[in-house]
Design a protein around this motif. Structure first.
Motif, PDB file in Angstrom:
ATOM      1  N   ALA A  74       0.861  -1.186   0.000  1.00  0.00           N
ATOM      2  CA  ALA A  74       0.000   0.000   0.000  1.00  0.00           C
ATOM      3  C   ALA A  74       0.895   1.233   0.000  1.00  0.00           C
ATOM      4  CB  ALA A  74      -0.897  -0.006   1.238  1.00  0.00           C
ATOM      5  N   SER A  75       0.349   2.351  -0.465  1.00  0.00           N
ATOM      6  CA  SER A  75       1.148   3.580  -0.461  1.00  0.00           C
ATOM      7  C   SER A  75       1.498   3.945   0.972  1.00  0.00           C
ATOM      8  CB  SER A  75       0.388   4.712  -1.150  1.00  0.00           C
ATOM      9  OG  SER A  75      -0.800   4.982  -0.442  1.00  0.00           O
ATOM     10  N   CYS A  76       2.519   4.758   1.121  1.00  0.00           N
ATOM     11  CA  CYS A  76       3.039   5.059   2.448  1.00  0.00           C
ATOM     12  C   CYS A  76       3.171   6.555   2.656  1.00  0.00           C
ATOM     13  CB  CYS A  76       4.400   4.390   2.616  1.00  0.00           C
ATOM     14  SG  CYS A  76       5.153   4.737   4.197  1.00  0.00           S
ATOM     15  N   VAL A  77       2.747   7.004   3.833  1.00  0.00           N
ATOM     16  CA  VAL A  77       2.941   8.382   4.267  1.00  0.00           C
ATOM     17  C   VAL A  77       3.746   8.305   5.553  1.00  0.00           C
ATOM     18  CG1 VAL A  77       1.798  10.478   5.093  1.00  0.00           C
ATOM     19  CG2 VAL A  77       0.754   9.120   3.251  1.00  0.00           C
ATOM     20  N   GLY A  79       5.004   8.508   9.051  1.00  0.00           N
ATOM     21  CA  GLY A  79       4.294   8.738  10.305  1.00  0.00           C
ATOM     22  C   GLY A  79       2.912   8.110  10.385  1.00  0.00           C
ATOM     23  N   ARG A  80       2.415   7.567   9.270  1.00  0.00           N
ATOM     24  CA  ARG A  80       1.091   6.920   9.264  1.00  0.00           C
ATOM     25  C   ARG A  80       1.240   5.442   8.946  1.00  0.00           C
ATOM     26  NH1 ARG A  80      -2.757  11.049   6.244  1.00  0.00           N
ATOM     27  NH2 ARG A  80      -2.782  12.556   7.927  1.00  0.00           N
ATOM     28  N   LEU A  81       1.062   4.616   9.955  1.00  0.00           N
ATOM     29  CA  LEU A  81       1.184   3.170   9.762  1.00  0.00           C
ATOM     30  C   LEU A  81       0.017   2.642   8.940  1.00  0.00           C
ATOM     31  CD1 LEU A  81       2.219   2.117  13.370  1.00  0.00           C
ATOM     32  CD2 LEU A  81       3.676   2.811  11.478  1.00  0.00           C
ATOM     33  N   ASP A  82       0.274   1.642   8.141  1.00  0.00           N
ATOM     34  CA  ASP A  82      -0.759   0.972   7.352  1.00  0.00           C
ATOM     35  C   ASP A  82      -0.533  -0.522   7.515  1.00  0.00           C
ATOM     36  OD1 ASP A  82      -2.350  -0.241   5.361  1.00  0.00           O
ATOM     37  OD2 ASP A  82      -2.173   1.518   4.074  1.00  0.00           O
ATOM     38  N   THR A  83      -1.514  -1.209   8.093  1.00  0.00           N
ATOM     39  CA  THR A  83      -1.356  -2.640   8.362  1.00  0.00           C
ATOM     40  C   THR A  83      -1.154  -3.451   7.088  1.00  0.00           C
ATOM     41  OG1 THR A  83      -3.763  -2.918   8.404  1.00  0.00           O
ATOM     42  CG2 THR A  83      -2.658  -2.562  10.517  1.00  0.00           C
ATOM     43  N   ALA A  84      -1.567  -2.930   5.945  1.00  0.00           N
ATOM     44  CA  ALA A  84      -1.361  -3.654   4.683  1.00  0.00           C
ATOM     45  C   ALA A  84       0.130  -3.867   4.428  1.00  0.00           C
ATOM     46  CB  ALA A  84      -1.991  -2.900   3.517  1.00  0.00           C
ATOM     47  N   ASN A  85       0.958  -2.929   4.871  1.00  0.00           N
ATOM     48  CA  ASN A  85       2.401  -3.053   4.666  1.00  0.00           C
ATOM     49  C   ASN A  85       3.060  -3.955   5.699  1.00  0.00           C
ATOM     50  OD1 ASN A  85       2.726  -1.521   2.323  1.00  0.00           O
ATOM     51  ND2 ASN A  85       2.503   0.349   3.503  1.00  0.00           N
ATOM     52  N   ALA A  86       2.322  -4.419   6.677  1.00  0.00           N
ATOM     53  CA  ALA A  86       2.863  -5.322   7.690  1.00  0.00           C
ATOM     54  C   ALA A  86       2.773  -6.779   7.250  1.00  0.00           C
ATOM     55  CB  ALA A  86       2.122  -5.140   9.014  1.00  0.00           C
ATOM     56  N   LEU A  87       2.019  -7.053   6.208  1.00  0.00           N
ATOM     57  CA  LEU A  87       1.866  -8.417   5.728  1.00  0.00           C
ATOM     58  C   LEU A  87       3.162  -8.917   5.122  1.00  0.00           C
ATOM     59  CD1 LEU A  87      -1.616  -8.059   4.016  1.00  0.00           C
ATOM     60  CD2 LEU A  87      -1.114  -9.046   6.253  1.00  0.00           C
ATOM     61  N   ALA A  88       3.422 -10.192   5.275  1.00  0.00           N
ATOM     62  CA  ALA A  88       4.638 -10.788   4.716  1.00  0.00           C
ATOM     63  C   ALA A  88       4.628 -10.664   3.208  1.00  0.00           C
ATOM     64  CB  ALA A  88       4.732 -12.257   5.119  1.00  0.00           C
ATOM     65  N   SER A  89       5.782 -10.403   2.663  1.00  0.00           N
ATOM     66  CA  SER A  89       5.920 -10.344   1.205  1.00  0.00           C
ATOM     67  C   SER A  89       7.175 -11.090   0.825  1.00  0.00           C
ATOM     68  CB  SER A  89       6.006  -8.893   0.732  1.00  0.00           C
ATOM     69  OG  SER A  89       7.153  -8.288   1.230  1.00  0.00           O
TER      70      SER A  89
END
Length: 94
Positions: A74-77, A79-89
């Motif tokens: 997912a796009s990233c800003v 200071g703003r966490l996004d759980t989509a980026n926490a998924l294993a890749s």
């Protein structure tokens, strides 16, 4: 570069560094490695576009930094966490 210097450079160990949480300070710390004079080859594992964007915002030249592209989900800003980026890749080797 002398023959001895070339051989010394070839023997330097390779250290892989993950950029960590994309919205955190990890990518910024990895960018600091671009200017560091280290006795190792540094390879950063992270999203290339994120690192390039952060480098531009911070005025850091990352031309010599080796980046193994691991795309964000997912796009990233900052200071703003996004759980989509926490998924294993997986890391692409192509």
């Amino acid at each position: 570069m002398s023959n001895t210097a070339l051989k010394s450079a070839e023997r330097r160990p390779v250290i892989a560094v993950t950029s960590g949480e994309p919205a955190g300070i990890g990518p910024d710390i990895c960018l600091a490695l671009a200017a560091a004079d280290l006795a190792a080859h540094i390879r950063v594992l992270g999203d290339r576009e994120l690192l390039q964007s952060r480098a531009a915002a911070l005025g850091v030249d990352i031309g010599a930094l080796a980046i193994e592209h691991v795309p964000l989900r997912a796009s990233c800003v900052a200071g703003r966490l996004d759980t989509a980026n926490a998924l294993a890749s997986t890391i692409s080797t192509t």
